[in-house]
Design a protein around this motif. Structure first.
Motif, PDB file in Angstrom:
ATOM      1  N   ASP A   1       0.854  -1.184   0.000  1.00 50.09           N
ATOM      2  CA  ASP A   1       0.000   0.000   0.000  1.00 50.09           C
ATOM      3  C   ASP A   1       0.888   1.231   0.000  1.00 50.09           C
ATOM      4  N   LEU A   2       0.414   2.326  -0.593  1.00 52.77           N
ATOM      5  CA  LEU A   2       1.193   3.561  -0.598  1.00 52.77           C
ATOM      6  C   LEU A   2       1.486   4.018   0.830  1.00 52.77           C
ATOM      7  N   HIS A   3       0.586   3.679   1.746  1.00 47.55           N
ATOM      8  CA  HIS A   3       0.786   4.012   3.158  1.00 47.55           C
ATOM      9  C   HIS A   3       2.111   3.452   3.670  1.00 47.55           C
ATOM     10  N   ASP A   4       2.518   2.269   3.164  1.00 47.52           N
ATOM     11  CA  ASP A   4       3.783   1.660   3.601  1.00 47.52           C
ATOM     12  C   ASP A   4       4.977   2.526   3.228  1.00 47.52           C
ATOM     13  N   ALA A   5       4.901   3.230   2.093  1.00 53.01           N
ATOM     14  CA  ALA A   5       6.008   4.077   1.665  1.00 53.01           C
ATOM     15  C   ALA A   5       6.212   5.253   2.615  1.00 53.01           C
ATOM     16  N   TYR A   6       5.127   5.713   3.229  1.00 48.63           N
ATOM     17  CA  TYR A   6       5.213   6.843   4.154  1.00 48.63           C
ATOM     18  C   TYR A   6       5.654   6.421   5.555  1.00 48.63           C
ATOM     19  N   HIS A   7       5.269   5.221   5.959  1.00 44.82           N
ATOM     20  CA  HIS A   7       5.475   4.853   7.362  1.00 44.82           C
ATOM     21  C   HIS A   7       6.344   3.617   7.566  1.00 44.82           C
TER      22      HIS A   7
END
Length: 327
Positions: free
Chosen positions: A151-157
């Protein structure tokens, strides 16, 4: 038996460099890997690609293959199903490691009869297979490749994911067997689509006590309606009410990095992009976040709402949204 054209399988020229062979293998492995491919014959094609790479990525095997290929062409035994190794082949060619080195992830339980006749179990029994004193010479395991969807969320966190893999490994009898395993993968903050995550010593096992190869995971992001990425930049729709776009407003927006307050300039039109510098995928030089303006129209589903829309129409009697289309 059928002669195998390994160069044709990988789609490379006979004079291809090792780097070109590696790139071709990675491209085909991404296409036919059984875990991700939708091709009906993905497993069989992956096995062919693994076999071709096992030979052409090994300079010693490639040289031997080129030699026997030239002899087969001269004898007219290529492509007619009557290929046999030249006389004395088993006595004149030795190889310095397991014949099963060089394969990729997944794709079939064993190599072809052609491969085994030249490099496999038959050669081990012939006494010239590179075994000395019953043990193979030390040889590092092959690097392997797979895909991981995040998920793109993984790239942020960042975070941790469990990855299930199917891999072909040599069994006790020398034939390739398919093995399933789970790996805990640490996702680094700031990872981007197309990036390779390296897992040291998680590739093919080494021979003779040598180290295993590495496993490289190619990152992709799951498609989401909320946002998309391009490199380290992120794009996200920003729905506005007509009066917010016309008059300007301060609105709260949920982004992959969390909720932020955004100032919308007056006279904003659909398609306009608001750039938020450094709000894209984080890194030493972070990407940007682009909010793409769209209009959301309130429904005319009550008397009060219809009255409001009628009043708006009366306020702009000469407004024609189609005037730019011409007659």
């Amino acid at each position: 038996m059928e002669f195998k054209d390994y160069y044709q399988t990988l789609g490379v020229a006979k004079a291809a460099s090792q780097d070109e062979i590696k790139k071709a293998f990675r491209k085909l492995a991404r296409k036919y890997h059984p875990d991700v491919s939708k091709e009906a014959d993905a497993s069989a094609r992956m096995a062919e690609v693994n076999e071709a790479n096992a030979v052409l990525s090994d300079p010693e095997k490639r040289s031997a293959y080129d030699e026997v290929s030239a002899q087969a062409a001269a004898q007219g035994t290529r492509g007619n199903g009557n290929f046999r190794p030249p006389p004395g082949w088993a006595d004149g060619h030795g190889f310095s490691g397991s014949p099963f080195q060089g394969g990729g992830m997944g794709g079939g339980a064993q190599y072809s009869d052609f491969f085994e006749e030249l490099f496999g179990r038959g050669r081990q029994n012939g006494g010239a297979s590179g075994f000395q004193g019953g043990a193979p010479r030390a040889q590092r395991g092959a690097d392997q490749h797979a895909k991981i969807e995040l998920d793109l969320h993984d790239a942020y966190h960042g975070g941790t994911r469990t990855l299930g893999l199917r891999a072909a490994r040599p069994g006790a009898d020398g034939r390739m067997v398919e093995e399933e395993r789970n790996l805990e993968v640490k996702i680094p903050k700031g990872v981007r689509a197309g990036q390779l995550i390296r897992l040291a010593a998680q590739g093919a096992p080494g021979m003779g006590g040598a180290a295993a190869g590495d496993l490289f995971l190619e990152v992709s992001f799951r498609p989401e309606a909320r946002w998309r990425s391009d490199g380290r930049d992120v794009y996200q729709p920003l729905p506005l009410a007509p009066w917010e776009a016309a008059l300007g407003a301060s609105v709260e927006v949920t982004t992959p990095a969390g909720a932020i307050e955004v100032t919308v300039p007056a006279h904003s039109r659909p398609g306009r992009k608001l750039r938020l510098k450094g709000r894209g995928i984080p890194s030493a030089t972070a990407g940007d976040l682009y909010l793409e303006i769209t209009l959301a129209l309130p429904p005319a589903d009550s008397d009060a709402a219809r009255t409001a829309w009628t009043a708006l129409a009366s306020a702009f009697p000469h407004f024609n949204p189609r005037e730019t289309q011409g007659a």
